[in-house]
Design a protein around this motif. Structure first.
Motif, PDB file in Angstrom:
ATOM      1  N   ARG A  16       0.863  -1.185   0.000  1.00 44.81           N
ATOM      2  CA  ARG A  16       0.000   0.000   0.000  1.00 44.81           C
ATOM      3  C   ARG A  16       0.893   1.226   0.000  1.00 44.81           C
ATOM      4  O   ARG A  16       1.624   1.487   0.970  1.00 44.81           O
ATOM      5  N   CYS A  61     -10.200   3.369   4.216  1.00 38.26           N
ATOM      6  CA  CYS A  61     -10.847   3.203   2.912  1.00 38.26           C
ATOM      7  C   CYS A  61     -11.494   4.525   2.507  1.00 38.26           C
ATOM      8  O   CYS A  61     -12.432   4.984   3.167  1.00 38.26           O
ATOM      9  N   LEU A  65     -10.722   8.941  -5.933  1.00 39.11           N
ATOM     10  CA  LEU A  65      -9.875   8.216  -6.870  1.00 39.11           C
ATOM     11  C   LEU A  65      -9.332   9.175  -7.929  1.00 39.11           C
ATOM     12  O   LEU A  65     -10.034  10.088  -8.373  1.00 39.11           O
ATOM     13  N   GLU A 100     -12.529   6.018 -13.703  1.00 37.03           N
ATOM     14  CA  GLU A 100     -12.996   5.067 -12.694  1.00 37.03           C
ATOM     15  C   GLU A 100     -14.516   4.970 -12.696  1.00 37.03           C
ATOM     16  O   GLU A 100     -15.222   5.977 -12.809  1.00 37.03           O
ATOM     17  N   ILE A 133     -12.869   2.252  -0.352  1.00 38.68           N
ATOM     18  CA  ILE A 133     -11.888   1.615  -1.228  1.00 38.68           C
ATOM     19  C   ILE A 133     -10.483   1.842  -0.689  1.00 38.68           C
ATOM     20  O   ILE A 133     -10.089   2.975  -0.400  1.00 38.68           O
ATOM     21  N   SER A 191      -6.547   0.720  -1.907  1.00 43.44           N
ATOM     22  CA  SER A 191      -5.822   0.139  -3.032  1.00 43.44           C
ATOM     23  C   SER A 191      -4.472  -0.422  -2.602  1.00 43.44           C
ATOM     24  O   SER A 191      -3.769   0.176  -1.779  1.00 43.44           O
ATOM     25  N   VAL A 195      -8.159  -6.337  -9.387  1.00 44.63           N
ATOM     26  CA  VAL A 195      -8.657  -5.477 -10.454  1.00 44.63           C
ATOM     27  C   VAL A 195      -8.445  -6.151 -11.808  1.00 44.63           C
ATOM     28  O   VAL A 195      -7.386  -6.721 -12.087  1.00 44.63           O
ATOM     29  N   SER A 206     -14.115  -2.472  -9.985  1.00 45.32           N
ATOM     30  CA  SER A 206     -13.096  -3.522 -10.034  1.00 45.32           C
ATOM     31  C   SER A 206     -12.521  -3.703 -11.433  1.00 45.32           C
ATOM     32  O   SER A 206     -11.789  -4.667 -11.682  1.00 45.32           O
ATOM     33  N   GLU A 215      -3.114  -4.112  -9.465  1.00 45.04           N
ATOM     34  CA  GLU A 215      -3.829  -3.623  -8.279  1.00 45.04           C
ATOM     35  C   GLU A 215      -4.823  -4.629  -7.712  1.00 45.04           C
ATOM     36  O   GLU A 215      -5.488  -5.357  -8.441  1.00 45.04           O
ATOM     37  N   TRP A 216      -4.890  -4.649  -6.396  1.00 42.78           N
ATOM     38  CA  TRP A 216      -5.977  -5.273  -5.646  1.00 42.78           C
ATOM     39  C   TRP A 216      -6.697  -4.175  -4.882  1.00 42.78           C
ATOM     40  O   TRP A 216      -6.092  -3.164  -4.512  1.00 42.78           O
ATOM     41  N   ARG A 217      -8.000  -4.393  -4.647  1.00 42.87           N
ATOM     42  CA  ARG A 217      -8.761  -3.413  -3.885  1.00 42.87           C
ATOM     43  C   ARG A 217      -9.502  -4.075  -2.735  1.00 42.87           C
ATOM     44  O   ARG A 217     -10.129  -5.125  -2.900  1.00 42.87           O
TER      45      ARG A 217
END
Length: 226
Positions: free
Chosen positions: A15, A38, A44, A49, A80, A82, A125, A150, A161-163
């Motif tokens: 992160r 979050c 964002l 997005e 969210i 990231s 993502v 996503s 990326e993961w969320r």
């Protein structure tokens, strides 16, 4: 019918966080208190997005207006956070860690999944050259909102990326303190101003602290003594 299966997951997620006089306490305390902040959709940085397409049937549906209002409301309420699979991304240090003034926090993937509440989702993502499609089906509006959040354009694919998606904006607590594997300071980190405070946090949380250094065109990481 076939099935979708994923056998391999990353060991660590990273992160990237900017650090300044306004936010250092919140960011450092996330390490000490086993929390992740979050933010909301409106924070964002990518203007694409949440983009979506609509099927012809959805477009013509008599419920389109009410469903879209519901989907957008869900989208705006979701929290969210990231993460990236990449530790040594110069681009991400520049974009998301205050032009190398910030930090990265590394999380153990499996512990993060196990130690967060049941209403939290950790989503990989998907990158595509077209936005996702909203169908006129029974998928709940919450899931449609999460589908849009996503998916990103292929041009962001290098972020890997993961969320973490939360039902609401704010802090998410994880109950396993070993989830945090370490903290790394950027090459421009304000050491005189912030390092003593971060060292104290890492000692209390029993978390390893690293520093990033430049070696030619590469970043190298060295553990710091606490």
């Amino acid at each position: 019918m076939g099935k979708v299966t994923r056998y391999a997951y990353p060991q660590l997620l990273y992160r990237y966080r900017p650090i300044n006089d306004d936010n250092w306490e919140r960011e450092f305390n996330c390490v000490l208190r086993s929390e992740i902040y979050c933010g909301g959709f409106k924070n964002l940085n990518d203007p694409m997005e949440g983009t979506h397409r609509e099927s012809a049937i959805f477009e013509k549906s008599s419920r389109k207006s009410s469903r879209m209002a519901s989907i957008l409301a869900e989208r705006d309420s979701i929290g969210i956070a990231s993460f990236s699979e990449c530790r040594a991304s110069e681009t991400m240090w520049a974009h998301y860690a205050g032009e190398f003034h910030g930090i990265t926090i590394s999380y153990r993937f499996k512990r993060l999944v196990r130690s967060t509440p049941n209403d939290i989702e950790l989503v990989r993502v998907t990158y595509d050259d077209v936005p996702p499609v909203f169908l006129n089906d029974r998928m709940p509006d919450t899931e449609k909102a999460r589908l849009a959040l996503s998916t990103k354009t292929l041009r962001w694919g290098e972020e890997r990326e993961w969320r973490l998606l939360s039902p609401k904006i704010g802090l998410v607590h994880f109950d396993d303190p070993l989830t945090v594997a370490g903290v790394t300071i950027g090459v421009r980190f304000e050491r005189k101003r912030h390092l003593p405070k971060l060292l104290n946090i890492c000692r209390k949380a029993n978390v390893k602290l690293y520093e990033a250094n430049i070696s030619g065109y590469q970043l190298e990481y060295t553990e710091m003594a606490k």
